[in-house]
Write a protein that holds these residues in place. Sequence first.
Motif, PDB file in Angstrom:
ATOM      1  N   MET A 199      15.184 -82.040  19.692  1.00 15.25           N
ATOM      2  CA  MET A 199      16.174 -82.873  19.002  1.00 15.25           C
ATOM      3  C   MET A 199      17.603 -82.361  19.207  1.00 15.25           C
ATOM      4  N   SER A 200      17.894 -81.842  20.383  1.00 13.99           N
ATOM      5  CA  SER A 200      19.156 -81.141  20.581  1.00 13.99           C
ATOM      6  C   SER A 200      20.369 -82.043  20.437  1.00 13.99           C
ATOM      7  N   ASN A 201      20.280 -83.283  20.910  1.00 12.38           N
ATOM      8  CA  ASN A 201      21.427 -84.188  20.748  1.00 12.38           C
ATOM      9  C   ASN A 201      21.168 -85.233  19.664  1.00 12.38           C
ATOM     10  N   TRP A 202      20.288 -84.888  18.725  1.00 17.33           N
ATOM     11  CA  TRP A 202      19.964 -85.761  17.597  1.00 17.33           C
ATOM     12  C   TRP A 202      20.136 -85.062  16.257  1.00 17.33           C
ATOM     13  N   ASN A 203      19.834 -83.765  16.215  1.00 19.48           N
ATOM     14  CA  ASN A 203      19.980 -82.971  14.992  1.00 19.48           C
ATOM     15  C   ASN A 203      20.848 -81.763  15.255  1.00 19.48           C
ATOM     16  N   SER A 204      21.537 -81.297  14.219  1.00 18.81           N
ATOM     17  CA  SER A 204      22.274 -80.037  14.307  1.00 18.81           C
ATOM     18  C   SER A 204      22.241 -79.369  12.944  1.00 18.81           C
ATOM     19  N   GLN A 205      22.883 -78.222  12.860  1.00 17.97           N
ATOM     20  CA  GLN A 205      22.963 -77.548  11.572  1.00 17.97           C
ATOM     21  C   GLN A 205      23.837 -78.311  10.583  1.00 17.97           C
ATOM     22  N   SER A 206      24.714 -79.178  11.084  1.00 15.16           N
ATOM     23  CA  SER A 206      25.679 -79.838  10.198  1.00 15.16           C
ATOM     24  C   SER A 206      25.638 -81.359  10.229  1.00 15.16           C
ATOM     25  N   TRP A 207      24.910 -81.956  11.165  1.00 12.74           N
ATOM     26  CA  TRP A 207      24.792 -83.415  11.213  1.00 12.74           C
ATOM     27  C   TRP A 207      23.402 -83.799  11.698  1.00 12.74           C
ATOM     28  N   THR A 208      23.038 -85.023  11.442  1.00 15.51           N
ATOM     29  CA  THR A 208      21.723 -85.484  11.850  1.00 15.51           C
ATOM     30  C   THR A 208      21.738 -86.978  12.110  1.00 15.51           C
ATOM     31  N   TYR A 255      17.726 -77.999  11.841  1.00 13.06           N
ATOM     32  CA  TYR A 255      17.705 -78.950  10.728  1.00 13.06           C
ATOM     33  C   TYR A 255      18.937 -78.822   9.835  1.00 13.06           C
ATOM     34  N   LYS A 256      19.322 -77.587   9.560  1.00 10.57           N
ATOM     35  CA  LYS A 256      20.434 -77.327   8.649  1.00 10.57           C
ATOM     36  C   LYS A 256      20.837 -75.862   8.797  1.00 10.57           C
ATOM     37  N   ALA A 257      21.907 -75.476   8.115  1.00  9.82           N
ATOM     38  CA  ALA A 257      22.419 -74.119   8.254  1.00  9.82           C
ATOM     39  C   ALA A 257      21.464 -73.069   7.701  1.00  9.82           C
ATOM     40  N   SER A 258      20.485 -73.492   6.926  1.00 11.26           N
ATOM     41  CA  SER A 258      19.494 -72.558   6.387  1.00 11.26           C
ATOM     42  C   SER A 258      18.144 -72.673   7.079  1.00 11.26           C
ATOM     43  N   GLU A 259      18.070 -73.465   8.162  1.00 12.48           N
ATOM     44  CA  GLU A 259      16.824 -73.621   8.920  1.00 12.48           C
ATOM     45  C   GLU A 259      17.163 -74.073  10.336  1.00 12.48           C
ATOM     46  N   TYR A 260      17.213 -73.120  11.254  1.00 12.81           N
ATOM     47  CA  TYR A 260      17.616 -73.447  12.622  1.00 12.81           C
ATOM     48  C   TYR A 260      16.985 -72.484  13.616  1.00 12.81           C
ATOM     49  N   TRP A 261      16.923 -72.927  14.867  1.00 16.33           N
ATOM     50  CA  TRP A 261      16.368 -72.114  15.952  1.00 16.33           C
ATOM     51  C   TRP A 261      17.397 -71.811  17.035  1.00 16.33           C
ATOM     52  N   VAL A 262      18.567 -72.436  16.973  1.00 17.76           N
ATOM     53  CA  VAL A 262      19.685 -72.136  17.873  1.00 17.76           C
ATOM     54  C   VAL A 262      20.887 -71.760  17.018  1.00 17.76           C
ATOM     55  N   PRO A 263      21.403 -70.542  17.162  1.00 17.07           N
ATOM     56  CA  PRO A 263      22.526 -70.103  16.321  1.00 17.07           C
ATOM     57  C   PRO A 263      23.865 -70.639  16.823  1.00 17.07           C
ATOM     58  N   LEU A 264      24.813 -70.687  15.921  1.00 16.67           N
ATOM     59  CA  LEU A 264      26.191 -71.069  16.230  1.00 16.67           C
ATOM     60  C   LEU A 264      27.075 -69.827  16.225  1.00 16.67           C
ATOM     61  N   PRO A 265      28.247 -69.895  16.829  1.00 18.68           N
ATOM     62  CA  PRO A 265      29.157 -68.750  16.805  1.00 18.68           C
ATOM     63  C   PRO A 265      29.397 -68.254  15.377  1.00 18.68           C
ATOM     64  N   GLY A 266      29.324 -66.951  15.211  1.00 21.00           N
ATOM     65  CA  GLY A 266      29.509 -66.344  13.905  1.00 21.00           C
ATOM     66  C   GLY A 266      28.226 -66.034  13.181  1.00 21.00           C
ATOM     67  N   GLN A 267      27.113 -66.641  13.614  1.00 15.96           N
ATOM     68  CA  GLN A 267      25.835 -66.353  12.978  1.00 15.96           C
ATOM     69  C   GLN A 267      25.194 -65.115  13.611  1.00 15.96           C
ATOM     70  N   THR A 268      24.305 -64.473  12.892  1.00 16.79           N
ATOM     71  CA  THR A 268      23.832 -63.133  13.256  1.00 16.79           C
ATOM     72  C   THR A 268      23.272 -63.048  14.666  1.00 16.79           C
ATOM     73  N   THR A 269      22.449 -64.003  15.069  1.00 17.84           N
ATOM     74  CA  THR A 269      21.782 -63.910  16.370  1.00 17.84           C
ATOM     75  C   THR A 269      22.590 -64.524  17.511  1.00 17.84           C
ATOM     76  N   TYR A 270      23.801 -64.980  17.228  1.00 14.21           N
ATOM     77  CA  TYR A 270      24.596 -65.623  18.272  1.00 14.21           C
ATOM     78  C   TYR A 270      24.912 -64.700  19.456  1.00 14.21           C
TER      79      TYR A 270
END
Length: 366
Positions: free
Chosen positions: A13-22, A286-301
């Motif tokens: 769902m890479s171009n359908w869902n994100s941590q901030s939009w869906t 799905y959201k900022a509290s449930e994700y598998w790809v990190p964004l800049p600034g997040q721990t695993t980025y």
Amino acid sequence: MSLESGIMFGHQMSNWNSQSWTHPKDDGKYSSSDVHTSTGDWPAVFGFNFLDQLDGESFAEHAKWVFQNGGVVNFYWEAKNPTNNADSYNSNNDPITAIMPGGSANDQWLEWLDDIATFAKDLKVDGVQVPIVFRLFHEMSGFWFWWGTKSASGSEFKAAWKYTVEYLRDTKDVHNLIYAYAPAKPTLFYNESFDSCYPGDDYVDIISWDRYDLDTTYRQTILDDCDAVVPFAIEHGKVVALGETGVAGGVQDTTDPEWFYEQQYKPMLQSDTCKYLSYALTYTNYKASEYWVPLPGQTTYPGFLDMYKSKDSIFLGDARWQSTEYYRLSNGTYTEGEGLDMKNGYSNKAKFFPASEVGEHDDLYN
């Protein structure tokens, strides 16, 4: 792509869902993705779900965008119980036999397959049919789905798989579906995965598997899985892939900043078996509290960026991928003969990064 010493990165769902939009609407803009936000590039493989498509969503334009820009379209199907329309975890009324000819749910099953067939046959860009990797009846070696081992015997599962493939391929004349066989936890469930449930080489194009684990044990688990699955795939002359994978529950609680590079991609490319993987697809943001790809600034980025920059991974903008016949033909369907602006500015990758974002392993990749 396994022979290119790199594994294609895929994202559900890479171009359908994100941590901030869906669920973006069909507004002609299909390039938004957390992967792009994090790398300036896109996955090589984009995943979707036929469940949502059958429930009224439309992934057609998003999937066409993927293809015309050189990406691989991948669908799995969390099929509802066709006897009662409950979710895929409901096994009441023996659905694995009910979908067969003469069964109580055969009409419903064929109605769903007709919808999938129509979608697949209509998915065209400039008259070119879009190939779809179809991960049918995934994780059958587990017990949780109605087609899994708790609710279906091996013979019942194989009959249902063959019937479904034959209906789509032979009756509905659908020839752009590429069937990916994907058991769960194959090291634990090897006999179920590659003996009692395997439907045969004539009904399978890709041998893959699904695997999630704790961030602390994932590395060894995947290496063990590769040792079990890859020899079987090679023996049977099949492309091999990681159909769905990642840290169980998401990486939001993973504390190792280099996890993606040190615990996932680097070990896989150093393995004598995992190096044969064509792609590895991780799950939905799905959201900022449930994700598998990190964004800049997040721990695993930092590790995600290092994984991206390394030669171990292949994303959409990678010169190795763009040199393939598939990329040339699919990207050539773009309206004006070219797709996204993929500027090879960082080694063989699509983009370059400012000095402030350079990873600690950069000297390895130049």
